[in-house]
Design a protein around this motif. Structure first.
Motif, mmCIF file in Angstrom:
data_model
loop_
_atom_site.group_PDB
_atom_site.id
_atom_site.type_symbol
_atom_site.label_atom_id
_atom_site.label_comp_id
_atom_site.label_asym_id
_atom_site.label_seq_id
_atom_site.Cartn_x
_atom_site.Cartn_y
_atom_site.Cartn_z
ATOM 1 N N LEU A 34 0.838 -1.197 0.000
ATOM 2 C CA LEU A 34 0.000 0.000 0.000
ATOM 3 C C LEU A 34 0.871 1.244 0.000
ATOM 4 O O LEU A 34 0.527 2.237 -0.637
ATOM 5 C CB LEU A 34 -0.945 -0.005 1.197
ATOM 6 N N LEU A 90 -8.888 2.483 3.588
ATOM 7 C CA LEU A 90 -8.826 1.170 2.945
ATOM 8 C C LEU A 90 -9.071 0.043 3.931
ATOM 9 O O LEU A 90 -9.536 -1.029 3.566
ATOM 10 C CB LEU A 90 -7.465 0.981 2.276
ATOM 11 N N PHE A 93 -12.101 -2.152 4.137
ATOM 12 C CA PHE A 93 -12.338 -3.223 3.175
ATOM 13 C C PHE A 93 -11.538 -4.476 3.449
ATOM 14 O O PHE A 93 -11.492 -5.379 2.633
ATOM 15 C CB PHE A 93 -12.061 -2.696 1.760
ATOM 16 N N VAL A 188 -22.743 -8.450 3.584
ATOM 17 C CA VAL A 188 -21.936 -7.233 3.509
ATOM 18 C C VAL A 188 -20.450 -7.554 3.643
ATOM 19 O O VAL A 188 -19.598 -6.964 2.971
ATOM 20 C CB VAL A 188 -22.356 -6.259 4.631
ATOM 21 N N GLN A 190 -18.736 -9.949 2.624
ATOM 22 C CA GLN A 190 -18.058 -10.408 1.410
ATOM 23 C C GLN A 190 -18.077 -9.334 0.330
ATOM 24 O O GLN A 190 -17.083 -9.115 -0.349
ATOM 25 C CB GLN A 190 -18.769 -11.675 0.908
ATOM 26 N N LYS A 191 -19.217 -8.617 0.214
ATOM 27 C CA LYS A 191 -19.358 -7.659 -0.875
ATOM 28 C C LYS A 191 -18.529 -6.406 -0.665
ATOM 29 O O LYS A 191 -18.203 -5.709 -1.609
ATOM 30 C CB LYS A 191 -20.838 -7.240 -1.032
ATOM 31 N N MET A 192 -18.212 -6.100 0.584
ATOM 32 C CA MET A 192 -17.422 -4.903 0.861
ATOM 33 C C MET A 192 -16.042 -5.293 1.384
ATOM 34 O O MET A 192 -15.543 -4.675 2.319
ATOM 35 C CB MET A 192 -18.136 -4.018 1.889
ATOM 36 N N ILE A 194 -11.950 -6.659 0.241
ATOM 37 C CA ILE A 194 -10.951 -6.863 -0.807
ATOM 38 C C ILE A 194 -9.934 -7.840 -0.279
ATOM 39 O O ILE A 194 -9.400 -7.659 0.810
ATOM 40 C CB ILE A 194 -10.259 -5.540 -1.156
ATOM 41 N N ARG A 195 -9.685 -8.878 -1.053
ATOM 42 C CA ARG A 195 -8.725 -9.883 -0.603
ATOM 43 C C ARG A 195 -7.351 -9.602 -1.190
ATOM 44 O O ARG A 195 -7.200 -9.504 -2.401
ATOM 45 C CB ARG A 195 -9.190 -11.275 -1.061
ATOM 46 N N PHE A 196 -6.355 -9.503 -0.320
ATOM 47 C CA PHE A 196 -4.989 -9.373 -0.802
ATOM 48 C C PHE A 196 -4.458 -10.745 -1.182
ATOM 49 O O PHE A 196 -4.783 -11.732 -0.540
ATOM 50 C CB PHE A 196 -4.104 -8.768 0.299
ATOM 51 N N LEU A 197 -3.628 -10.772 -2.213
ATOM 52 C CA LEU A 197 -3.150 -12.072 -2.679
ATOM 53 C C LEU A 197 -2.044 -12.653 -1.813
ATOM 54 O O LEU A 197 -1.802 -13.833 -1.834
ATOM 55 C CB LEU A 197 -2.645 -11.963 -4.124
ATOM 56 N N HIS A 198 -1.333 -11.817 -1.080
ATOM 57 C CA HIS A 198 -0.238 -12.385 -0.279
ATOM 58 C C HIS A 198 -0.402 -11.985 1.173
ATOM 59 O O HIS A 198 -0.591 -10.823 1.450
ATOM 60 C CB HIS A 198 1.120 -11.895 -0.789
#
Lengths: 198, 395
Positions: A34, A90, A93, A188, A190-192, A194-198
């Motif tokens: 970030l 952020l 989320f 809510v 899940q819809k709101m 954001i999944r980080f990949l690592h």
């Protein structure tokens, strides 16, 4: 210790940033990413983002609610957001599962709780921050989302119907508790998130 | 000699990496695969799904949860978007000992610092001066090339570009040379830097297209025109698309003239993706020879970030890198098919180039580097959402 090169511009210590940031975002690698992203958006290289910096992102510029989302990053009356503010917004989320790793009872309700996610969405509607979504405010958001494709009358009746369904105390506005009630079955978390990949 | 250096240092970097991994130290992490997981579902799909799970009525009118979709997409694009990262140099998985490719430096060990220092000495003390010695050769050849007869000019040009290649220590691998562009056609390639021209022109003769520049570039352009016909446009002419198209078609119709080299993206992209091809060159209706160019960023970042570095700075970076290593693939020629318009043809060529070079194929316009995105795209999103709203009423 060697510092991040951009620290010379930002004039603060990277390790300090990580330490303070880890109260908001737990993972070190996420914070680094970030910070890197913040730096790449900060074209003026002054340690803070302005609204123009956000509007330079094409996918955000074409989002009908883009301006409202950008607004959510800026505190009342300010037009610069620093890295801490960027991360705090952020953090709403972050997936709720993340909280399992950081059980700190004294920390208060985490920013990414279901309640706080709903509050974030509520504030997208409630522009004047009076804790109520009026008919006008609802119409404004609807207009932003549909553009010129739906007539005033049709939009007006959609707004009226929505308020009728949600309003329980008869004040022709939607309060935050009424808002929560309407959305109680929606996922809510899940819809709101954001999944980080690592 | 420089070859040995590169491979030594590559080995050294790999050893450092392994060493750091063994000690579990925080090393440079690759960001190239995206930071966040993005769902590929469309606007309609997601909103319908949300409504079904919420109120149990799929296709109902407006739901207050509809904003979640736009909200999440918006914040996702703030964290990681497909476009803005194409206009800065690609981040590397392992550090190549060049400060300029360093985005996240953490002091790992004294050994690495010493190695870096050694690298600086070699690059600026040995490689750079060696490369500079090639420049007088290039200048001389360019100055005298105008006076050569045309049959000599081809040889002279190739030689000139090959000297340039040596000046940069570019290690180029050409694949499928049987598909090399022929007279009367247009060669299109993805654009990463001005060096693309040197790389292609050292393996074949092309007619260049571009804007007339002042200064050093202008002198070079005028010298090149004396030897063989290139197509240089005044800035005002560029805006007149018909004029441009006419000059290009006239050139292509004359089979004795060299194939035209065009970069349809219109601007430098960082070699991780191919962005929208401008349809102008695909409207002319001749054979298109696509070429894919892929640089290896480990030895030197070839992308020219024109908002950050000027030409001189950029050349200095190029000449003080380890090397410019790239692969060039000549793809089989393509022509516009029946019932295909210029835009579809351009997209088809773009997809072929992206596939061959291992690059991401994007629909976004490279012009977004400097300009704002057009309102019409937002209007498309609004139209899509309106359909979901109104469509629900008709159910």
């Amino acid at each position: 210790r060697w510092r991040l090169f951009s620290d010379l511009l930002y004039k603060h210590n990277f390790s300090e940033i990580i330490q303070r940031a880890s109260k908001i975002f737990v993972s070190h690698s996420q914070i680094t990413r970030l910070y890197s992203r913040f730096h790449s958006l900060d074209k003026g290289e002054n340690g803070a983002l302005s609204r123009e910096d956000f509007q330079r992102i094409p996918e955000l510029a074409i989002n009908p609610l883009g301006d409202r989302i950008i607004n959510a990053f800026f505190p009342e009356g300010e037009d610069q957001v620093n890295f801490r503010g960027f991360m705090r917004t952020l953090a709403h989320f972050r997936p709720v599962e993340d909280n399992e790793k950081n059980k700190d009872p004294s920390a208060g309700e985490p920013l990414n709780s279901r309640n706080n996610k709903l509050l974030f969405a509520f504030r997208l509607y409630d522009l004047d921050r009076d804790d109520k979504i009026s008919r006008d405010e609802l119409l404004q958001v609807l207009r932003m989302m549909v553009g010129v494709n739906i007539s005033d009358e049709q939009l007006g009746s959609i707004a009226d119907r929505t308020i009728q369904e949600a309003d329980t105390n008869g004040d022709m506005c939607i309060s935050f508790s009424e808002f929560i009630k309407v959305l109680e079955k929606v996922d809510v978390e899940q819809k709101m998130s954001i999944r980080f990949l690592h | 000699m420089s070859w040995c250096c590169f491979f030594c240092l590559q080995w050294a970097t790999l050893r450092m990496e392994r060493g750091a991994k063994e000690k579990n130290q925080q090393l440079y992490k690759p960001y190239s695969n995206g930071i966040i997981a993005k769902e590929p579902a469309s606007l309609e799909q997601e909103i319908q799904e949300m409504r079904r799970s919420g109120s149990g009525l799929g296709g109902a009118e407006f739901d207050m949860s509809d904003i979640f979709y736009f909200c999440r997409r918006g914040v996702e694009s703030i964290v990681d978007d497909e476009v803005t990262k194409r206009f800065t140099a690609e981040e590397l998985e392992s550090w190549n000992l060049l400060t300029r490719s360093n985005y996240n430096f953490h002091h790992i060990s004294t050994r690495l610092t010493v190695l870096w220092g050694l690298g600086v000495l070699i690059r600026y003390g040995i490689l750079l001066p060696l490369r500079y010695t090639n420049i007088p050769g290039v200048v001389t050849v360019l100055c005298f090339s105008g006076r050569m007869k045309s049959f000599l000019s081809e040889k002279v040009h190739l030689m000139c570009y090959r000297i340039c290649v040596r000046a940069l220590t570019a290690i180029i691998t050409y694949h499928d040379s049987e598909n090399k562009p022929k007279n009367g056609g247009i060669c299109v390639a993805n654009h990463t830097s001005p060096i693309d021209v040197i790389i292609l022109a050292s393996d074949g003769c092309y007619a260049m297209v571009g804007q007339v520049h002042g200064g050093l570039m202008g002198v070079i352009q005028r010298a090149m025109v004396k030897a063989c016909p290139h197509i240089w446009f005044e800035r005002s002419e560029v805006k007149d698309r018909h004029l441009v198209a006419k000059r290009l078609s006239d050139h292509v119709a004359d089979k004795s003239k060299l194939p035209i080299l065009i970069f349809p993206e219109g601007t430098c992209i960082n070699n991780t993706s191919v962005m929208m091809f401008k349809k102008g060159s695909f409207e002319i209706g001749c054979t298109v020879y696509p070429v894919a160019i892929k640089y290896d960023p480990r030895f030197g970042e070839a992308f020219w970030n024109s908002s950050k570095f000027g030409m001189v700075n950029y050349l200095l970076h190029m000449m003080s890198s380890w090397a410019i290593v790239c692969s060039v693939w000549y793809l089989p020629p393509m022509s516009r098919e029946e019932g295909e318009d210029a835009v579809q043809f351009a997209n088809r060529v773009k997809a072929a180039i992206a596939r061959k070079g291992g690059l991401a194929d994007l629909l976004w316009d490279g012009g977004l580097k400097r300009e704002k995105v057009k309102e019409v795209f937002k209007e498309e999103q609004q139209k899509l959402y309106s359909k979901v709203l109104v469509g629900g009423e008709e159910d």
